[in-house]
Design a protein around this motif. Sequence first.
Motif, PDB file in Angstrom:
ATOM      1  N   ARG A 304       0.808  -1.225   0.000  1.00 38.66           N
ATOM      2  CA  ARG A 304       0.000   0.000   0.000  1.00 38.66           C
ATOM      3  C   ARG A 304       0.840   1.272   0.000  1.00 38.66           C
ATOM      4  NH1 ARG A 304      -5.440   0.102   3.515  1.00 38.66           N
ATOM      5  NH2 ARG A 304      -4.122   0.120   5.357  1.00 38.66           N
ATOM      6  N   ILE A 305       2.114   1.164  -0.228  1.00 40.79           N
ATOM      7  CA  ILE A 305       2.970   2.334  -0.092  1.00 40.79           C
ATOM      8  C   ILE A 305       2.625   3.418  -1.100  1.00 40.79           C
ATOM      9  CG2 ILE A 305       4.849   1.632  -1.659  1.00 40.79           C
ATOM     10  CD1 ILE A 305       6.762   2.580   0.672  1.00 40.79           C
ATOM     11  N   GLY A 306       1.967   3.064  -2.189  1.00 36.40           N
ATOM     12  CA  GLY A 306       1.523   4.049  -3.167  1.00 36.40           C
ATOM     13  C   GLY A 306       0.441   4.976  -2.644  1.00 36.40           C
ATOM     14  N   ALA A 335       1.131   1.459  -9.418  1.00 39.89           N
ATOM     15  CA  ALA A 335       2.198   2.094 -10.188  1.00 39.89           C
ATOM     16  C   ALA A 335       2.927   3.136  -9.352  1.00 39.89           C
ATOM     17  CB  ALA A 335       1.619   2.727 -11.464  1.00 39.89           C
ATOM     18  N   LEU A 336       2.168   3.886  -8.540  1.00 35.01           N
ATOM     19  CA  LEU A 336       2.793   4.888  -7.666  1.00 35.01           C
ATOM     20  C   LEU A 336       3.715   4.214  -6.651  1.00 35.01           C
ATOM     21  CD1 LEU A 336      -0.288   7.203  -6.983  1.00 35.01           C
ATOM     22  CD2 LEU A 336       1.751   7.809  -8.300  1.00 35.01           C
ATOM     23  N   GLY A 337       3.253   3.113  -6.077  1.00 37.03           N
ATOM     24  CA  GLY A 337       4.071   2.396  -5.118  1.00 37.03           C
ATOM     25  C   GLY A 337       5.335   1.840  -5.742  1.00 37.03           C
ATOM     26  N   GLY A 338       5.196   1.249  -6.924  1.00 34.30           N
ATOM     27  CA  GLY A 338       6.360   0.717  -7.611  1.00 34.30           C
ATOM     28  C   GLY A 338       7.368   1.795  -7.952  1.00 34.30           C
ATOM     29  N   GLN A 339       6.858   2.961  -8.350  1.00 31.36           N
ATOM     30  CA  GLN A 339       7.750   4.070  -8.686  1.00 31.36           C
ATOM     31  C   GLN A 339       8.525   4.539  -7.455  1.00 31.36           C
ATOM     32  OE1 GLN A 339       5.704   7.403 -10.404  1.00 31.36           O
ATOM     33  NE2 GLN A 339       7.581   8.485 -10.938  1.00 31.36           N
ATOM     34  N   LEU A 340       7.852   4.625  -6.313  1.00 33.95           N
ATOM     35  CA  LEU A 340       8.521   5.044  -5.083  1.00 33.95           C
ATOM     36  C   LEU A 340       9.597   4.044  -4.681  1.00 33.95           C
ATOM     37  CD1 LEU A 340       8.701   7.001  -2.706  1.00 33.95           C
ATOM     38  CD2 LEU A 340       6.841   5.748  -1.610  1.00 33.95           C
ATOM     39  N   LEU A 341       9.282   2.760  -4.742  1.00 34.07           N
ATOM     40  CA  LEU A 341      10.239   1.726  -4.352  1.00 34.07           C
ATOM     41  C   LEU A 341      11.403   1.614  -5.329  1.00 34.07           C
ATOM     42  CD1 LEU A 341       7.741  -1.072  -3.259  1.00 34.07           C
ATOM     43  CD2 LEU A 341       9.093   0.387  -1.761  1.00 34.07           C
ATOM     44  N   SER A 342      11.201   2.056  -6.563  1.00 32.15           N
ATOM     45  CA  SER A 342      12.256   1.939  -7.575  1.00 32.15           C
ATOM     46  C   SER A 342      13.452   2.829  -7.272  1.00 32.15           C
ATOM     47  CB  SER A 342      11.703   2.276  -8.970  1.00 32.15           C
ATOM     48  OG  SER A 342      11.370   3.660  -9.063  1.00 32.15           O
ATOM     49  N   SER A 343      13.334   3.735  -6.275  1.00 30.59           N
ATOM     50  CA  SER A 343      14.474   4.567  -5.904  1.00 30.59           C
ATOM     51  C   SER A 343      15.565   3.743  -5.233  1.00 30.59           C
ATOM     52  CB  SER A 343      14.027   5.697  -4.958  1.00 30.59           C
ATOM     53  OG  SER A 343      13.603   5.180  -3.712  1.00 30.59           O
ATOM     54  N   MET A 344      15.256   2.503  -4.863  1.00 33.35           N
ATOM     55  CA  MET A 344      16.234   1.608  -4.243  1.00 33.35           C
ATOM     56  C   MET A 344      16.522   0.438  -5.171  1.00 33.35           C
ATOM     57  SD  MET A 344      15.214   1.266  -0.221  1.00 33.35           S
ATOM     58  CE  MET A 344      16.476   0.001  -0.016  1.00 33.35           C
ATOM     59  N   PRO A 345      17.684   0.378  -5.801  1.00 33.30           N
ATOM     60  CA  PRO A 345      18.003  -0.750  -6.677  1.00 33.30           C
ATOM     61  C   PRO A 345      17.869  -2.101  -5.978  1.00 33.30           C
ATOM     62  CG  PRO A 345      19.632   0.993  -6.919  1.00 33.30           C
ATOM     63  CD  PRO A 345      18.765   1.378  -5.754  1.00 33.30           C
ATOM     64  N   GLU A 346      18.178  -2.136  -4.654  1.00 37.63           N
ATOM     65  CA  GLU A 346      18.081  -3.397  -3.925  1.00 37.63           C
ATOM     66  C   GLU A 346      16.650  -3.906  -3.821  1.00 37.63           C
ATOM     67  OE1 GLU A 346      21.497  -0.945  -2.307  1.00 37.63           O
ATOM     68  OE2 GLU A 346      19.405  -0.628  -2.834  1.00 37.63           O
ATOM     69  N   LEU A 347      15.683  -3.033  -4.062  1.00 36.66           N
ATOM     70  CA  LEU A 347      14.269  -3.429  -3.992  1.00 36.66           C
ATOM     71  C   LEU A 347      13.652  -3.598  -5.373  1.00 36.66           C
ATOM     72  CD1 LEU A 347      12.767  -1.320  -1.051  1.00 36.66           C
ATOM     73  CD2 LEU A 347      13.528  -3.690  -1.050  1.00 36.66           C
ATOM     74  N   ARG A 352       8.863  -4.456  -8.668  1.00 38.06           N
ATOM     75  CA  ARG A 352       8.168  -5.129  -9.782  1.00 38.06           C
ATOM     76  C   ARG A 352       6.904  -5.835  -9.292  1.00 38.06           C
ATOM     77  NH1 ARG A 352       9.206 -10.388 -12.350  1.00 38.06           N
ATOM     78  NH2 ARG A 352       8.461 -10.330 -14.516  1.00 38.06           N
ATOM     79  N   ILE A 353       7.007  -6.502  -8.158  1.00 40.66           N
ATOM     80  CA  ILE A 353       5.835  -7.202  -7.611  1.00 40.66           C
ATOM     81  C   ILE A 353       4.721  -6.211  -7.289  1.00 40.66           C
ATOM     82  CG2 ILE A 353       4.973  -8.566  -5.663  1.00 40.66           C
ATOM     83  CD1 ILE A 353       7.828  -9.760  -5.461  1.00 40.66           C
ATOM     84  N   VAL A 354       5.060  -5.128  -6.604  1.00 45.46           N
ATOM     85  CA  VAL A 354       4.065  -4.129  -6.220  1.00 45.46           C
ATOM     86  C   VAL A 354       3.469  -3.455  -7.449  1.00 45.46           C
ATOM     87  CG1 VAL A 354       3.766  -1.907  -5.045  1.00 45.46           C
ATOM     88  CG2 VAL A 354       5.079  -3.735  -3.938  1.00 45.46           C
ATOM     89  N   THR A 355       4.298  -3.138  -8.425  1.00 51.24           N
ATOM     90  CA  THR A 355       3.825  -2.460  -9.639  1.00 51.24           C
ATOM     91  C   THR A 355       2.755  -3.266 -10.357  1.00 51.24           C
ATOM     92  OG1 THR A 355       5.937  -1.322  -9.969  1.00 51.24           O
ATOM     93  CG2 THR A 355       4.518  -1.584 -11.908  1.00 51.24           C
TER      94      THR A 355
END
Length: 473
Positions: A304-306, A335-347, A352-355
């Motif tokens: 739900r981070i998006g 998509a918003l959640g995936g974009q936020l998490l994409s700031s961390m390469p380790e995630l 991808r799963i969240v997106t």
Amino acid sequence: MNSEATLNQLKTILPEGQMPSSYGVYFKNTLVALCHALEDHILEHSENDQPLVLVTFQQGKWYLQEAERYRDIAHCSQQVAIAAVPDSGFGDHATSQLDNVDMVNLQKDDSLTKEWNLIILAPGYASMVLCHELSDDEYRSDSIPTTDAERKFYGLWTFDRGPVEAAAKILIERMQPYSPALADQLMDHYNRLSNNPSDTSTDLSGVVARIVNYLQSSQQQLVTVSRQTRELWELEGQASKLNRNLAANKLQAFLRMVQKIDERDVANPTASLQVSALAETLGQLLDLPTLQLRRLRLAGLLFRIGLAEAPKEIFKQTAAQLDKASLVFWRDRAALGGQLLSSMPELAPISRIVTHQLEYWDGSGTPDGLKAEEIPIESRILGLVSYFQELTEARGDRAAMSLGDALTACENHSDRRFDPKLVESLSTVVRLAEIGMLQLPERPSQQPTVWLEDLKPPATEKKHPAISKEVTS
């Protein structure tokens, strides 16, 4: 660490298991980033929430720009108490002359001169960063700092009011020998804030998002400085350790952001824990490998981070009741959640799963219209489980459904929205729960202190790129 240290006293006072999970070892610039994020919140949200601010600065570490910053913070606060050594230079600055600013002139042999603390108590929220610098003996012989950026601190940050109030009381008591009158005045503020909290909690999702941004920018600054002062081979080793430390802290910020989202959702305040737990159960039933289960468990916590900046209506109404603007936000949450998490390469795998959690089995979902097996198995599980869990809690004018009714709703979307085999697996779990053979889990089997993936293992280690490591801040 000195036994008198505020951190040590806090560990002694708090019941076992209640020490904030962020407690660890941090680089200096990370702590600067955390303090600035909390200070910015004071500057931007002081109109109805003026706090009591307690600060300690290390010996000789007070900079003019911080004095200027605290002048503005003082204008937004009830009272500010700053502890520093007399020759820090602060006493000559105009900020120290403000009516609501008090200086505590520390003796140079006081262990407080080794600490760097920021404690904020406001009617609607509480936050703090507590730090104590490592002594030379606590560094490995090959890692003693040679630059300011390499200095390390024991530290923690939290928004939980209990530990913050406990730390505030400790710090006031440590200031008492210097100025009993000031300590009494600070305790008066403390008691008023503790005994009369605001009826409305302040939304801190914005400040947590700011922490993530600060950590990202501070990482880039540190790498830039290192490039100017190190040979290339030294830089690579240093940047690797630095990346790991900062990434761990950023993940903690993401997890805290999700906690704040859940707290905003009064009708469904444990959604992230329940979705993570049920997704993990389905993954185990499908016999997914350990690495995929770890990814699925973490993606469930972050699903739900998006919604970090979502309007309040999203947590009070069904999709059918939302206005156009809120409905667009709701539909784009993955998509918003995936974009936020994409700031961390380790995630990247988690992002991808969240997106893709809202992709549909028949290809009519978002954001990419993936179909059937094109959708990652973890995303398919997450989409199904989050839909099921949402139905079991009330929302707007829709009453909470029983487990059986929620399962029926999922079955009605089988082969169109959801993978039919996954619906069958969910059916097995629910039926076992209904006859008392299984209890639906309320939380995942493990909650990460921090877990990140090693995307580029050292060349000397014969590991597959997807092998994971446990990382502590």
